[in-house]
Design an enzyme around this catalytic site. Structure first.
Site, PDB file in Angstrom:
ATOM      1  N   ASN A  44       0.848  -1.207   0.000  1.00 55.89           N
ATOM      2  CA  ASN A  44       0.000   0.000   0.000  1.00 55.89           C
ATOM      3  C   ASN A  44       0.876   1.247   0.000  1.00 55.89           C
ATOM      4  O   ASN A  44       1.954   1.283   0.601  1.00 55.89           O
ATOM      5  CB  ASN A  44      -1.022   0.009   1.149  1.00 55.89           C
ATOM      6  CG  ASN A  44      -0.442  -0.241   2.520  1.00 55.89           C
ATOM      7  OD1 ASN A  44       0.604  -0.853   2.683  1.00 55.89           O
ATOM      8  ND2 ASN A  44      -1.145   0.232   3.535  1.00 55.89           N
ATOM      9  N   ILE A  45       0.393   2.248  -0.714  1.00 52.65           N
ATOM     10  CA  ILE A  45       1.142   3.497  -0.910  1.00 52.65           C
ATOM     11  C   ILE A  45       0.187   4.646  -0.589  1.00 52.65           C
ATOM     12  O   ILE A  45      -0.771   4.894  -1.328  1.00 52.65           O
ATOM     13  CB  ILE A  45       1.641   3.596  -2.374  1.00 52.65           C
ATOM     14  CG1 ILE A  45       2.491   2.371  -2.732  1.00 52.65           C
ATOM     15  CG2 ILE A  45       2.430   4.892  -2.569  1.00 52.65           C
ATOM     16  CD1 ILE A  45       2.772   2.214  -4.223  1.00 52.65           C
ATOM     17  N   GLU A  46       0.440   5.286   0.548  1.00 50.73           N
ATOM     18  CA  GLU A  46      -0.495   6.323   1.004  1.00 50.73           C
ATOM     19  C   GLU A  46      -0.100   7.696   0.471  1.00 50.73           C
ATOM     20  O   GLU A  46       0.947   7.872  -0.169  1.00 50.73           O
ATOM     21  CB  GLU A  46      -0.560   6.303   2.535  1.00 50.73           C
ATOM     22  CG  GLU A  46      -1.083   4.954   3.015  1.00 50.73           C
ATOM     23  CD  GLU A  46      -1.342   4.876   4.505  1.00 50.73           C
ATOM     24  OE1 GLU A  46      -0.825   5.729   5.257  1.00 50.73           O
ATOM     25  OE2 GLU A  46      -2.052   3.943   4.905  1.00 50.73           O
ATOM     26  N   CYS A  55      -4.109   0.667  -2.503  1.00 46.58           N
ATOM     27  CA  CYS A  55      -3.970  -0.541  -1.686  1.00 46.58           C
ATOM     28  C   CYS A  55      -2.933  -1.483  -2.305  1.00 46.58           C
ATOM     29  O   CYS A  55      -2.646  -1.429  -3.509  1.00 46.58           O
ATOM     30  CB  CYS A  55      -5.291  -1.283  -1.610  1.00 46.58           C
ATOM     31  SG  CYS A  55      -6.562  -0.476  -0.634  1.00 46.58           S
ATOM     32  N   GLU A  57      -3.200  -4.612  -2.971  1.00 47.35           N
ATOM     33  CA  GLU A  57      -3.767  -5.488  -4.000  1.00 47.35           C
ATOM     34  C   GLU A  57      -3.809  -4.792  -5.353  1.00 47.35           C
ATOM     35  O   GLU A  57      -3.430  -5.352  -6.385  1.00 47.35           O
ATOM     36  CB  GLU A  57      -5.201  -5.905  -3.622  1.00 47.35           C
ATOM     37  CG  GLU A  57      -5.310  -6.687  -2.333  1.00 47.35           C
ATOM     38  CD  GLU A  57      -5.544  -5.798  -1.116  1.00 47.35           C
ATOM     39  OE1 GLU A  57      -4.899  -4.722  -1.011  1.00 47.35           O
ATOM     40  OE2 GLU A  57      -6.354  -6.175  -0.266  1.00 47.35           O
ATOM     41  N   CYS A  93     -10.373  -4.508   0.431  1.00 47.54           N
ATOM     42  CA  CYS A  93     -11.426  -3.490   0.507  1.00 47.54           C
ATOM     43  C   CYS A  93     -12.340  -3.618  -0.717  1.00 47.54           C
ATOM     44  O   CYS A  93     -12.045  -4.345  -1.676  1.00 47.54           O
ATOM     45  CB  CYS A  93     -10.809  -2.094   0.585  1.00 47.54           C
ATOM     46  SG  CYS A  93     -10.273  -1.442  -1.012  1.00 47.54           S
ATOM     47  N   CYS A  96     -10.763  -2.783  -4.138  1.00 46.94           N
ATOM     48  CA  CYS A  96      -9.892  -3.868  -4.638  1.00 46.94           C
ATOM     49  C   CYS A  96     -10.715  -5.061  -5.108  1.00 46.94           C
ATOM     50  O   CYS A  96     -10.379  -5.701  -6.113  1.00 46.94           O
ATOM     51  CB  CYS A  96      -8.895  -4.289  -3.563  1.00 46.94           C
ATOM     52  SG  CYS A  96      -7.642  -3.012  -3.256  1.00 46.94           S
TER      53      CYS A  96
HETATM   54  N1  THU Z   1      -5.257  -1.343   2.650  1.00 49.10           N
HETATM   55  C1  THU Z   1      -4.720  -2.180   1.715  1.00 49.10           C
HETATM   56  O1  THU Z   1      -3.633  -1.937   1.188  1.00 49.10           O
HETATM   57  N2  THU Z   1      -5.432  -3.278   1.377  1.00 49.10           N
HETATM   58  C2  THU Z   1      -6.602  -3.655   1.959  1.00 49.10           C
HETATM   59  O2  THU Z   1      -7.166  -4.655   1.566  1.00 49.10           O
HETATM   60  C3  THU Z   1      -7.175  -2.861   3.044  1.00 49.10           C
HETATM   61  C4  THU Z   1      -6.546  -1.549   3.278  1.00 49.10           C
HETATM   62  C5  THU Z   1      -4.484  -0.169   3.061  1.00 49.10           C
HETATM   63  C6  THU Z   1      -5.011   1.148   2.631  1.00 49.10           C
HETATM   64  C7  THU Z   1      -4.393   2.065   3.656  1.00 49.10           C
HETATM   65  O3  THU Z   1      -3.077   2.401   3.249  1.00 49.10           O
HETATM   66  C8  THU Z   1      -4.293   1.206   4.909  1.00 49.10           C
HETATM   67  O4  THU Z   1      -4.404  -0.127   4.469  1.00 49.10           O
HETATM   68  C9  THU Z   1      -5.349   1.497   5.947  1.00 49.10           C
HETATM   69  O5  THU Z   1      -6.613   1.461   5.394  1.00 49.10           O
END
Ligand code: THU
Length: 139
Positions: A44-46, A55, A57, A93, A96
């Site tokens: 995941n890359i915020e 996310c 995925e 989520c 995804c």
């Molecule tokens: N996130 C994912 O990368 N995949 C998921 O299936 C659920 C959430 C990440 C998004 C965000 O960076 C962090 O988790 C918190 O929501």
């Protein structure tokens, strides 16, 4: 095809180290297996503006699709607080799941892992029973 669940989980766990999560401090790694046997990784890359966050995925899917790969067998997902092993299973989520619905068929397996030995596997139809997908627009 044969799915090496352990290899996928190991890769997803390792990919958590690559996560960029200064806001949530929740690190997710993904390992996406294509039907031709390649593994595409993701984390995941915020983003400070929040909504551009990607996310793990989707990172893996977009890497694969951008390289011309669109047939997938399985994805392993591992997520948990930065600096700790996953404490729970991390389900994908809704966004995804929608991306999975675009590219994957009923046999696609979603492997949610806490560790190499603790994981659960569901198929895409179990995860998204009534999914909107290409068939709804293209027939
Ligand atoms: N996130 C994912 O990368 N995949 C998921 O299936 C659920 C959430 C990440 C998004 C965000 O960076 C962090 O988790 C918190 O929501």
């Amino acid at each position: 095809m044969d799915i090496n669940v352990q290899e996928l989980i190991k890769t997803a766990l390792e990919m958590r180290k690559m996560s960029y999560t200064p806001y949530s401090h929740f690190n997710v790694g993904a390992a996406l297996l294509s039907k031709d046997g390649q593994i595409y990784t993701g984390c995941n890359i915020e983003n400070a503006a929040f909504t551009p966050t990607n996310c793990a995925e989707r990172t893996a899917f977009f890497k694969a699709v951008s390289e011309g790969v669109k047939d997938f067998a399985a994805i392993a997902i591992a997520g948990g607080p930065d600096g700790s092993d996953p404490v729970d299973f991390c389900p994908p989520c809704g966004v995804c799941r929608q991306v999975m619905s675009e590219f994957c068929h009923d046999d696609f397996q979603i492997i949610m892992a806490k560790s190499l030995t603790e994981y659960k596997i569901v198929t895409l139809p179990e995860s998204v029973p009534d999914r909107f997908g290409p068939k709804d627009l293209l027939g």
